[in-house]
Design an enzyme around this catalytic site. Structure first.
Site, PDB file in Angstrom:
ATOM      1  N   HIS A 184      51.656  54.455  34.164  1.00 22.27           N
ATOM      2  CA  HIS A 184      50.560  54.868  35.041  1.00 22.27           C
ATOM      3  C   HIS A 184      50.834  54.482  36.498  1.00 22.27           C
ATOM      4  CE1 HIS A 184      46.712  54.888  37.041  1.00 22.27           C
ATOM      5  NE2 HIS A 184      46.792  53.593  37.213  1.00 22.27           N
ATOM      6  N   PHE A 185      51.189  53.200  36.739  1.00 25.55           N
ATOM      7  CA  PHE A 185      51.240  52.813  38.153  1.00 25.55           C
ATOM      8  C   PHE A 185      52.513  53.279  38.842  1.00 25.55           C
ATOM      9  CE2 PHE A 185      52.614  48.470  36.574  1.00 25.55           C
ATOM     10  CZ  PHE A 185      53.820  48.390  37.249  1.00 25.55           C
ATOM     11  N   HIS A 186      53.558  53.613  38.071  1.00 26.24           N
ATOM     12  CA  HIS A 186      54.698  54.231  38.742  1.00 26.24           C
ATOM     13  C   HIS A 186      54.354  55.646  39.190  1.00 26.24           C
ATOM     14  CE1 HIS A 186      57.108  50.768  37.518  1.00 26.24           C
ATOM     15  NE2 HIS A 186      58.022  51.175  38.367  1.00 26.24           N
ATOM     16  N   HIS A 240      43.290  44.650  42.741  1.00 24.89           N
ATOM     17  CA  HIS A 240      43.041  46.076  42.757  1.00 24.89           C
ATOM     18  C   HIS A 240      42.946  46.694  44.145  1.00 24.89           C
ATOM     19  CE1 HIS A 240      43.126  49.816  40.903  1.00 24.89           C
ATOM     20  NE2 HIS A 240      42.219  50.209  41.738  1.00 24.89           N
ATOM     21  N   TYR A 270      44.529  50.246  47.364  1.00 22.72           N
ATOM     22  CA  TYR A 270      43.970  51.136  48.392  1.00 22.72           C
ATOM     23  C   TYR A 270      44.587  50.861  49.753  1.00 22.72           C
ATOM     24  CZ  TYR A 270      41.041  52.129  44.524  1.00 22.72           C
ATOM     25  OH  TYR A 270      40.630  52.470  43.264  1.00 22.72           O
ATOM     26  N   ARG A 288      54.757  45.837  27.787  1.00 22.68           N
ATOM     27  CA  ARG A 288      55.410  46.232  29.031  1.00 22.68           C
ATOM     28  C   ARG A 288      56.476  45.239  29.478  1.00 22.68           C
ATOM     29  NH1 ARG A 288      50.675  45.251  33.584  1.00 22.68           N
ATOM     30  NH2 ARG A 288      52.357  45.544  35.060  1.00 22.68           N
ATOM     31  N   ARG A 289      56.219  43.930  29.377  1.00 21.05           N
ATOM     32  CA  ARG A 289      57.124  42.978  30.024  1.00 21.05           C
ATOM     33  C   ARG A 289      58.059  42.312  29.017  1.00 21.05           C
ATOM     34  NH1 ARG A 289      51.974  41.632  32.315  1.00 21.05           N
ATOM     35  NH2 ARG A 289      51.785  42.551  34.377  1.00 21.05           N
TER      36      ARG A 289
END
Lengths: 540, 174
Positions: free
Chosen positions: A368-370, A217, A221, A431-432
């Site tokens: 979300h992460f794209h 995670h 950042y 997802r995968r």
């Protein structure tokens, strides 16, 4: 203008970063096409998973690490107004990173490392892949060391003075990265490398997943902080205004450092090897880390409002129209903030302890992460390239209009790509997967969204191609101009005297050490106390 | 340190929002006992076939309900399926799934429900849930487990409680 060595270091790092970005985009297009199943000739799980692994490694590890190193050198040299300390060490780090990238790329492209960028033992990749990935991290530690030395030396030479905000934030990121990368480094050195080299036969998967979560995670950042430096450091000035608050910006970076590190368990919410009490503690931290982002949103929007009003914007919303939308830096910042709001909403769902079960490992997650990564973060990396290329190579950007088209198409493409992903996630699509083979009526509901995904992929790949083209053209055919001095944003009330805790990391590092021991101590020790059974290696 | 009045107000708003979200989660977790799976129970993945709980004749919906009346289901995840491949469970009753992997990482998810867990070799995953509506549900593997991953799924049929009968012995398929 910064010195020639610093410019060269930045430029060389950027070439690798954006080269990886261009290449990885093409893999992305292939993946949406293959996955949809609309073109049977493309179907191949072997090629698909090799491609997903390569796309992930290039985007998440290569683009980011090289960009952050290059941008970090630029930020320090231009805001501290000193040349890079020990350039030889910087080049050595660059060489180690590049060597590692090449070593990892060989098995990836040959399909010998289809373990995705999250490694996933006990499926085993070629040892070359783990060695390459480890070298990429080790090389980046050279960078972190240089940043910290420069920060310390500057402070020594300027006692009592506040460290310029961009340099302070870069130093925060160097500390963050050293903390962050320790988890995956432990996994690589004590687990993955001996196991993939055949020195040990089995691997403790629970421990490996726990150590990887340590990195998984906060690494986000590490990618995000440079984007925030752009928002605080370039955007207010590019919009024609001032930074709303210098001190709160520092606080935001410190809070990211503090709250961002000990929260990796939200990637393990659904895992059996950790008890839910620990997950709950990490969940509280996960929500706490929203605070520095909410602060950043406020400060940046307040700075933009100030700029808009100065340019004659009136009324509640009039200042928005008055902003210089045709400036690539400002446009990228606005689009980035929009995607941060949408992606942040999705993130709240992921972070929500029990609600996460509905969408865990579904298409919602890449949606979300794209939005957060390709949207919020990478669009600002692209804006940095447009801003810095003229400053680095001494040539005018070949076309500002093309740059604006590129940024808009990136935003639109991401909208088209990620909306169907969110819907598919709610409809339960994992997802995968490389194709849809479930004999269930449920899958009929998925088809239209697959089509939209392909359209999004096409727009994004064209946009990435345009980006690489603009940089290439600028470098080779741009009109020579005198490189301008970097002008970092000035705060409305510049920080003159700061309390020591807002100007240094000593206390913060101690608090973080305590927090990390608290949130990861027993969860790691348990694997040495409990009787665990380690599986052997598997191929794919 | 100087904090503008507007900034101060926004900080309160931001803190209030976070506390609201956390409050809702505290409430569901500690009052309604809604937690993600996870109780750190270990098992030897290489010898599931010899184990008390996950030997082939012990799998599937269990004949005896648990002490609290819940129905227990044991599944082994392995490339490329969940075994047994078909199960029938009652709607409206608490179901406790216990799953173990015999090879690599897997994930289990029944779309549009909160039945989901990772399945990590070396550990037993336990999920407790209730299916309010009868119907046929796919149980999908949602973690990359190899080139056959796309084909890894099983069938779960949820039937009205009055039509459901517990199997007479373990390992039975409908």
């Amino acid at each position: 203008m910064i010195d020639a060595t610093s410019r060269k270091l930045t430029l060389f790092n950027f070439w690798v970063a954006f080269g990886a970005f261009g290449l990885a985009s093409v893999f992305g297009l292939y993946q949406v096409l293959e996955r949809s199943g609309f073109i049977p000739a493309l179907q191949s799980p072997a090629v698909y998973f090799a491609s997903v692994s390569t796309h992930g490694v290039l985007m998440a590890f290569v683009l980011t690490t090289f960009f952050i190193m290059g941008f970090g050198y630029y930020t320090l040299a231009s805001s501290l107004k000193v040349p890079i300390w020990n350039p030889l060490l910087a080049w050595a780090g660059y060489g180690v990173c590049l060597g590692g990238t090449v070593l990892a790329a060989i098995p990836l492209l040959l399909g010998k490392a289809s373990v995705l960028y999250t490694f996933y033992p006990p499926i085993q990749a070629s040892a070359l892949f783990y060695i390459g990935a480890t070298l990429l991290v080790v090389g980046s530690w050279f960078w972190a060391a240089i940043v910290i030395v420069m920060y310390v030396e500057w402070k020594k030479a300027h006692p009592g003075e506040p460290v310029p905000l961009p340099a302070f934030a870069t130093a925060a990121n160097a500390f963050l990265w050293l903390w962050t990368s320790a988890g995956v480094a432990l996994e690589a050195v004590f687990q993955l490398l001996p196991w993939s080299l055949g020195l040990v036969d089995t691997i403790d998967v629970g421990l490996a997943r726990t150590l990887f979560s340590w990195t998984l995670h906060p690494i986000v950042y590490f990618w995000l902080i440079p984007a925030y430096i752009v928002l605080y450091g370039f955007v207010p000035q590019a919009a024609g205004g001032k930074l709303f608050s210098d001190e709160l910006a520092r606080l935001a970076f410190l809070l990211i450092l503090l709250f961002g590190l000990p929260i990796g368990f939200h990637h393990l919410y659904m895992d059996p090897e950790q008890a839910h009490g620990w997950k709950f503690i990490h969940m509280v931290g996960t929500f706490a880390v929203a605070i520095p982002t909410l602060l950043t949103g406020f400060t940046v929007i307040a700075s933009l409002e100030g700029a808009g009003r100065k340019r004659g914007g009136q009324g509640l919303f009039g200042w928005i129209g008055a902003l210089p939308w045709k400036d690539p830096t400002v446009l990228a910042a606005i689009l980035s903030l929009l995607m941060l709001v949408l992606g942040g909403f999705g993130g709240l769902v992921n972070a929500s302890y029990a609600m996460n079960a509905m969408i865990h490992n579904t298409a919602w997650v890449p949606g979300h992460f794209h939005l957060i990564f390709a949207g919020t973060v990478v669009i600002l990396y692209l804006a940095v390239a447009y801003r810095l290329w003229p400053r680095l190579v001494g040539k005018a950007l070949v076309s500002k209009e093309l740059a604006l088209v590129q940024l808009w198409s990136w935003f639109i493409g991401l909208g088209i790509l990620t909306t169907p992903w969110h819907v598919l996630g709610l409809l339960g699509q994992p997802r995968r997967i490389s194709s849809v083979n479930y004999n269930s009526v449920l899958t009929l509901a998925w088809d239209p969204y697959e089509l939209a995904m392909i359209l999004g992929g096409l727009v994004l790949t064209a946009s990435a191609g345009l980006f690489v083209y603009i940089l290439y053209k600028t470098q080779t055919a741009g009109e020579a101009e005198q490189p301008v001095e970097e002008n970092w944003a000035v705060a409305i009330r510049p920080a003159t005297a700061l309390p020591e805790w807002l100007n240094s990391f000593g206390v913060w590092n101690k608090v973080i050490a305590g927090l990390m021991a608290l949130s990861y101590g027993y969860p790691i020790i348990q694997f040495f106390v409990l009787k665990t059974y380690d599986p052997t290696a598997w191929g794919y | 340190m100087h904090i503008d009045l507007l900034e101060k107000r926004w900080l309160y708003v931001a803190l209030g929002m976070i506390l609201l979200f956390l409050g809702a989660i505290f409430y569901t977790a500690w009052v309604h006992n809604v937690h993600p799976p996870g109780h750190a129970e270990t098992i030897d993945s290489a010898s599931l076939h010899l184990s008390e709980e996950f030997a082939e004749d012990k799998l599937g919906v269990q004949a005896e309900p648990l002490a609290n009346g819940s129905v227990q289901v044991r599944l082994v995840a392995g490339r490329y399926g969940f075994y047994p491949r078909e199960i029938e469970i009652p709607a409206g009753r608490t179901i406790v799934f216990r799953l173990a992997s015999m090879d690599v990482l897997h994930g289990a998810h029944i779309p549009m429900t909160n039945m989901g867990t990772m399945i990590v070799p070396g550990f037993v995953s336990e999920v407790t849930t209730v299916f309010p509506k009868p119907g046929e549900y796919p149980l999908l593997c949602n973690e990359y487990c190899g080139f056959g991953h796309d084909h890894m799924w099983s069938k779960v049929t949820v039937i009205a409680p009055e039509n459901w009968h517990a199997p007479t012995k373990g390992g039975q398929q409908p």
